[in-house]
Design an enzyme around this catalytic site. Sequence first.
Site, mmCIF file in Angstrom:
data_model
loop_
_atom_site.group_PDB
_atom_site.id
_atom_site.type_symbol
_atom_site.label_atom_id
_atom_site.label_comp_id
_atom_site.label_asym_id
_atom_site.label_seq_id
_atom_site.Cartn_x
_atom_site.Cartn_y
_atom_site.Cartn_z
ATOM 1 N N CYS A 146 29.579 -57.319 -38.373
ATOM 2 C CA CYS A 146 30.722 -56.850 -37.579
ATOM 3 C C CYS A 146 30.272 -56.141 -36.307
ATOM 4 C CB CYS A 146 31.597 -55.928 -38.412
ATOM 5 S SG CYS A 146 32.147 -56.699 -39.941
ATOM 6 N N HIS A 187 35.744 -51.527 -33.822
ATOM 7 C CA HIS A 187 35.846 -52.564 -34.849
ATOM 8 C C HIS A 187 37.056 -52.272 -35.738
ATOM 9 C CE1 HIS A 187 35.019 -55.340 -37.948
ATOM 10 N NE2 HIS A 187 34.523 -54.475 -38.806
ATOM 11 N N ASN A 209 40.289 -57.774 -40.552
ATOM 12 C CA ASN A 209 38.916 -57.578 -40.068
ATOM 13 C C ASN A 209 38.312 -58.953 -39.756
ATOM 14 O OD1 ASN A 209 36.148 -57.238 -39.892
ATOM 15 N ND2 ASN A 209 36.012 -55.764 -41.563
HETATM 16 O O1 UT7 Z 1 33.491 -54.391 -41.453
HETATM 17 C C1 UT7 Z 1 33.199 -53.411 -42.421
HETATM 18 C C2 UT7 Z 1 33.652 -53.954 -43.736
HETATM 19 N N1 UT7 Z 1 34.502 -53.280 -44.590
HETATM 20 C C3 UT7 Z 1 35.137 -52.072 -44.490
HETATM 21 O O2 UT7 Z 1 35.080 -51.340 -43.555
HETATM 22 C C4 UT7 Z 1 35.978 -51.681 -45.665
HETATM 23 C C5 UT7 Z 1 35.776 -50.231 -46.085
HETATM 24 N N2 UT7 Z 1 36.531 -49.935 -47.298
HETATM 25 C C6 UT7 Z 1 37.879 -49.922 -47.346
HETATM 26 O O3 UT7 Z 1 38.542 -50.222 -46.378
HETATM 27 C C7 UT7 Z 1 38.553 -49.456 -48.621
HETATM 28 O O4 UT7 Z 1 37.579 -48.911 -49.483
HETATM 29 C C8 UT7 Z 1 39.319 -50.598 -49.360
HETATM 30 C C9 UT7 Z 1 40.534 -51.016 -48.543
HETATM 31 C C10 UT7 Z 1 38.449 -51.792 -49.622
HETATM 32 C C11 UT7 Z 1 39.820 -50.062 -50.690
HETATM 33 O O5 UT7 Z 1 40.696 -48.970 -50.479
HETATM 34 P P1 UT7 Z 1 40.517 -47.624 -51.310
HETATM 35 O O6 UT7 Z 1 41.581 -46.710 -50.878
HETATM 36 O O7 UT7 Z 1 39.091 -47.193 -51.160
HETATM 37 O O8 UT7 Z 1 40.829 -48.109 -52.767
HETATM 38 P P2 UT7 Z 1 39.959 -47.944 -54.066
HETATM 39 O O9 UT7 Z 1 38.922 -49.001 -54.121
HETATM 40 O O10 UT7 Z 1 39.542 -46.515 -54.211
HETATM 41 O O11 UT7 Z 1 41.052 -48.240 -55.153
HETATM 42 C C12 UT7 Z 1 42.215 -47.398 -55.340
HETATM 43 C C13 UT7 Z 1 43.130 -48.059 -56.356
HETATM 44 C C14 UT7 Z 1 42.398 -48.564 -57.594
HETATM 45 O O12 UT7 Z 1 43.301 -48.434 -58.695
HETATM 46 P P3 UT7 Z 1 43.184 -47.211 -59.722
HETATM 47 O O13 UT7 Z 1 41.793 -47.305 -60.261
HETATM 48 O O14 UT7 Z 1 43.409 -45.986 -58.889
HETATM 49 O O15 UT7 Z 1 44.265 -47.500 -60.698
HETATM 50 C C15 UT7 Z 1 42.147 -50.012 -57.303
HETATM 51 O O16 UT7 Z 1 41.993 -50.780 -58.472
HETATM 52 O O17 UT7 Z 1 43.711 -49.238 -55.757
HETATM 53 C C16 UT7 Z 1 43.417 -50.379 -56.552
HETATM 54 N N3 UT7 Z 1 43.224 -51.518 -55.669
HETATM 55 C C17 UT7 Z 1 44.231 -52.306 -55.273
HETATM 56 N N4 UT7 Z 1 45.540 -52.317 -55.575
HETATM 57 C C18 UT7 Z 1 46.313 -53.258 -54.987
HETATM 58 C C19 UT7 Z 1 42.076 -51.923 -55.067
HETATM 59 N N5 UT7 Z 1 42.324 -52.991 -54.294
HETATM 60 C C20 UT7 Z 1 43.654 -53.250 -54.403
HETATM 61 C C21 UT7 Z 1 44.493 -54.211 -53.842
HETATM 62 N N6 UT7 Z 1 45.823 -54.180 -54.165
HETATM 63 N N7 UT7 Z 1 44.056 -55.163 -52.986
#
Ligand code: UT7
Length: 315
Positions: free
Chosen positions: A113, A237, A267
Site C-alpha cells: 500500500c 492511504h 482499500n
Molecule cells: O493497508 C493496510 C491494511 N490493512 C489495514 O489497515 C487494516 C487495519 N485493521 C483494521 O482496519 C481493523 O482491525 C479491522 C477493520 C480489520 C477489524 O476491526 P476491529 O474493530 O479491529 O475488529 P476486531 O477484529 O477487534 O473484531 C471486533 C468484533 C469481533 O467480535 P467479538 O469477538 O467482539 O464478538 C469480530 O469477530 O467484530 C467482529 N468482526 C466482524 N463483525 C462483522 C470482525 N470482522 C467483522 C465483520 N463483520 N466483517
Amino acid sequence: MSRILSVGSYAPTKVLTNDDLSKLVDTNDEWIVQRTGISNRHIVSDGETNLDIATKAAQIALAKSGLDKEEIDCILYATITPDTFTPSMACQLKRRLNIDRKNLLAFDINAACSGFVVALETAHHLLRSYSNILVVASDTMSRIIDWSDRGTCILFGDGAGAVVLTQSNFNPIFHSFTEHDITDSLKTNSIYDEHTYLSMKGTDVFKFAVNALTTCIRKELEEANTSIDNVDYILAHQANVRIISLACKQLGINEDKFYKNIQEYGNTSSASVPLVLAEMVEKKMLKKGQTVLFVAFGSGLTYSSCLWKLEGDIE
Ligand code: UT7
C-alpha cells in the site's frame, strides 16, 4: 527535482456493496461502515486485468500532461498484484500504450500500500537522469482476497492511479521506513501454493498503521521546520477511517486536513493515494502554491511520506 504535471485514475465499473458482502460472509452494512467507513468497493470483472485498469489511468494522465507519449523515458509501476511475474507490468504498459522509443527505463515496484509514495520517491531520484516519468499504481486486490474471510474481504477494492512527473527545481521531503513484521500481520502465502491469499491480523495492522501515520507526519513537519497549519491537505492511504481519526487525535490535527474517499473504493492498496489525488484535482481543490503531504503504509511493513509543494496546477 520533481513536478507533478497531471494525474489520472480508474476504478472498475463493477461495484460490490456491503449488502452484497453480507451474502458471502457473516457481516452487515452497519458493522462495516462503523468499523471501517467503507460502503462500496469496485472490483474487476472476469477477464479484466490489472494492466487494463492501469492503462486507463495512464492514458488519462498522459493526455492531460500535454506531453507526447514518446517524451516519457521512464515508467514505474507499483503493484503487488501483477498479472504476470514477467515481463514486468511496466514493460507491458509500455507496449499497451504503444510507446515506441527503446531508450526507456521500465520496472515494477512492490511496496504494497506504500507503493505509490515509494514510486514517487524513486521517480524523484531518477529525475536527475530522466526527463519525464510515468508513475502508475494499480492493484487488483480482489484477485488475492479470501472471500470467506470477513476480516479482509470487506476492506479491499481494485483501482489504478497514474501521474506524470517532470524535472523541476523543487525537492520534496521524503521519509521511508521498513520495519520487521514480527507477527506476520499482513502477508500472502507462497505464490507456489495452489491459491495465493492475503491474510491479516487486523488489530496488529491497525496499531502499526496509526503509528506509521503519526510518525511520518511528525517527521515531515520536523524536517521542514513547519507546522500543520502550513500544510493544506494530507493525502493518506485509505485503509480505515478510524486509523485517520486516531492519528488526528494523537497529533491534535483537525480531521478536515485529510481527504477521504474510502467509503466508495475501500482499500485499493497502491492505488489509494492517487485515487485521492485524482478526485481532489477533479474537484479543483488543489492549486499552485499549496503544500500537500502524501503518506501511506502497508505490508512489509513499510511506510512512506513526502511533503510536496505544488509548483503548478496539476492537470
Ligand atoms: O493497508 C493496510 C491494511 N490493512 C489495514 O489497515 C487494516 C487495519 N485493521 C483494521 O482496519 C481493523 O482491525 C479491522 C477493520 C480489520 C477489524 O476491526 P476491529 O474493530 O479491529 O475488529 P476486531 O477484529 O477487534 O473484531 C471486533 C468484533 C469481533 O467480535 P467479538 O469477538 O467482539 O464478538 C469480530 O469477530 O467484530 C467482529 N468482526 C466482524 N463483525 C462483522 C470482525 N470482522 C467483522 C465483520 N463483520 N466483517
